[in-house]
Design a protein around this motif. Structure first.
Motif, PDB file in Angstrom:
ATOM      1  N   VAL A  46       0.855  -1.195   0.000  1.00 29.34           N
ATOM      2  CA  VAL A  46       0.000   0.000   0.000  1.00 29.34           C
ATOM      3  C   VAL A  46       0.883   1.235   0.000  1.00 29.34           C
ATOM      4  O   VAL A  46       1.814   1.346   0.802  1.00 29.34           O
ATOM      5  N   LYS A  47       0.598   2.169  -0.871  1.00 34.55           N
ATOM      6  CA  LYS A  47       1.344   3.410  -0.910  1.00 34.55           C
ATOM      7  C   LYS A  47       0.864   4.327   0.221  1.00 34.55           C
ATOM      8  O   LYS A  47      -0.326   4.319   0.573  1.00 34.55           O
ATOM      9  N   PRO A  48       1.756   5.142   0.792  1.00 33.29           N
ATOM     10  CA  PRO A  48       1.369   6.017   1.910  1.00 33.29           C
ATOM     11  C   PRO A  48       0.135   6.868   1.617  1.00 33.29           C
ATOM     12  O   PRO A  48      -0.708   7.059   2.491  1.00 33.29           O
ATOM     13  N   GLY A  49      -0.027   7.349   0.418  1.00 33.16           N
ATOM     14  CA  GLY A  49      -1.172   8.181   0.097  1.00 33.16           C
ATOM     15  C   GLY A  49      -2.481   7.418   0.031  1.00 33.16           C
ATOM     16  O   GLY A  49      -3.560   8.017   0.023  1.00 33.16           O
ATOM     17  N   GLU A  50      -2.394   6.084  -0.002  1.00 35.92           N
ATOM     18  CA  GLU A  50      -3.600   5.268  -0.111  1.00 35.92           C
ATOM     19  C   GLU A  50      -4.128   4.832   1.253  1.00 35.92           C
ATOM     20  O   GLU A  50      -5.167   4.177   1.340  1.00 35.92           O
TER      21      GLU A  50
END
Length: 523
Positions: A31-35
């Protein structure tokens, strides 16, 4: 919205660093931090089975704002000061305090009667035991606000998950000042240095909501007529009446057991366990469990051990009890002329010593039930505690023996440095425990020595006696109403009644008893 649940293993350096842990969880989940809007840590435990100790984590990743119930529910108490329905709660340990708070939530005014002193005043009485070896029978390590657990470690781990809502108890503790870590750790622990403030906050919540908490108030008689309990009488001669009485006195209130027996209230002898405290250098336990003495960010290592013994054709379990890593052995007697030991740990668990109760099961067949009836277990305890006191010179110094010497049945010419403040006296522990119990413990220690290198040697010493593991008596109650089967209005509760085995299970039982009182009132 919940996006993903994840379980992973991390090194301690990453697991205990909040930012590094957050990045590792997202990376493992892909998971990307922005997600991710929020990462909720649900569980944390130490996995020391491999060469490198790791930290096992379970976490939930949310892509949007998490639900409010994730952080609660918190507890709000109505004011019951003028409420006509009252319940007497005898004892201000975890069972009593949580019973009182649940009563308030259900609209019942609790009147809490505690024979000992408040948590701050108790400290003077504990100092008198440790330094002057004087035991106050009403205020000591067992009696007083918060009960035995307040100054005996504050461990919150329980297996009694079917008896109530463990999370609810932990959240209530956090609301009143406990560290939020207890909601996450697999073996939650507050510590004796921090638990008193939490206990005080619980008491203040009771009083603020209109309940009463009375200290130095010992119950000496019952207002009992035709198997109906109308209230209690205190040592000062005051009669206090209420529709129900929750009896939450803890496992060491022997005068209450004797009072019940004298007044013809049905009680029963029950099995318990008795043995010694074993004390090791914490470094030895760390080395054995983590395979290194320098543990770094890891907590002081603990252990859990059990062995089935056979002596004279009878099988009995021997097991570790209330293991206290980085802790201290403390004097837990409740009357002059007896020596009892227990263990505790501060929140940081940074003592140089590790200690644990090592106890053997005591069954009804081991007691003299024919002579003492339901008080047989109580007399069994008393006899050994008094022998321990006599063997060590009649003070609060405790009898002790090097573990290797105990296994060889030889006296110890010297003893090790100890965390037990009143001091130790070298004694053959067989003289205190008796041949059967001593042999059971020897069999257990030999097995434990095979499981943990260096455990069963003269690097450790045993200190006696660990005798207050649980109540030697059960006060029966109906499984549905939780009311005594003969005496109406009496609700036996917690460890002292034989229905709990620690802070959390006692607290849950206190809440159940309060709910049972409310249910009775609605009929």
């Amino acid at each position: 919205m919940l996006k993903q649940e994840i379980e992973l293993l991390l090194t301690p350096e990453i697991a205990f660093d909040e930012l590094a842990r957050y990045d590792a969880i997202l990376s493992q989940a892909g998971v990307k931090p922005g997600e991710a809007d929020f990462v909720h840590l649900k569980r944390r435990s130490i996995d020391a089975r491999g060469r490198q100790p790791l930290v096992r984590l379970r976490a939930d990743i949310y892509s949007s704002r998490p639900p409010a119930e994730l952080f609660g529910p918190w507890f709000f108490y109505p004011n019951v000061k003028s409420n006509s329905q009252k319940t007497i709660v005898v004892g201000a340990g975890p069972a009593g305090l949580f019973a009182a708070l649940r009563c308030i939530e259900l609209g019942i005014k609790p009147i809490v009667l505690e024979r000992g002193r408040d948590v701050r005043a108790r400290r003077r009485d504990l100092a008198a035991i440790n330094k002057e070896q004087q035991v106050n029978p009403d205020s000591n390590y067992c009696f007083g606000e918060g009960g035995a657990g307040t100054y005996s470690d504050g461990k919150l781990y329980t297996r009694a998950t079917k008896r109530g809502d463990v999370g609810r108890v932990l959240r209530r503790l956090v609301q009143h000042g406990a560290t939020p870590d207890i909601l996450v750790d697999a073996h939650p622990h507050i510590g004796t240095n921090k638990l008193p403030a939490v206990v005080q906050a619980l008491r203040e919540a009771i009083i603020e909501a209109g309940g009463e908490v009375r200290f130095d108030t010992r119950v000496t008689d019952l207002l009992l007529e035709n198997n109906q309990l109308r209230g209690v009488v205190t040592a000062a001669g005051e009669a206090i009446e209420a529709e129900a009485t929750i009896l939450a006195t803890g496992h060491s209130a022997r005068d209450i057991y004797e009072l019940l027996h004298r007044r013809g209230v049905l009680i029963e002898a029950k099995p318990f366990a008795l043995g010694v405290r074993v004390e090791h250098p914490q470094e030895l336990i760390d080395q054995a469990q983590y395979r290194r003495a320098e543990r770094g960010l890891l907590p002081a290592a603990s252990y859990s051990l059990v062995h089935q013994t056979e002596v004279r054709g009878q099988q009995r379990g021997v097991f570790s009890f209330c293991m206290c890593p980085g802790g201290f052995i403390v004097p837990a007697a409740t009357a002059p002329g007896e020596v009892v030991v227990n263990g505790m740990s501060p929140s940081r668990r940074d003592s140089r010593f590790a200690n644990s109760g090592i106890v053997a099961a005591v069954e009804l067949s081991d007691m003299d039930v024919a002579q003492h009836g339901p008080l047989a277990g109580l007399h069994f305890q008393q006899q050994i505690e008094q022998l321990a006191c006599q063997a060590a010179g009649g003070t609060q110094r405790a009898p002790a023996q090097l573990l290797g010497d105990f296994l060889k049945n030889k006296p110890s010419a010297h003893l090790l440095e100890t965390s037990y403040q009143p001091g130790l006296v070298s004694v053959r522990m067989d003289e205190v425990l008796g041949p059967v119990l001593a042999e059971r413990l020897r069999q257990g220690f030999r097995d434990f020595g095979r499981k943990i290198p260096g455990y069963a040697t003269n690097a450790a010493q045993i200190v006696g006696v660990e005798s207050r593991t649980s109540a030697p008596i059960r006060i029966p109650r109906d499984k549905d109403t939780l009311q005594h089967p003969v005496v109406a209005g009496l609700f036996p509760c917690g460890e002292g009644a034989g229905y709990a085995g620690g802070i959390v299970s006692a607290a849950m039982d206190g809440e159940r008893c309060a709910e049972a009182v409310a249910a009775l009132a609605r009929r």
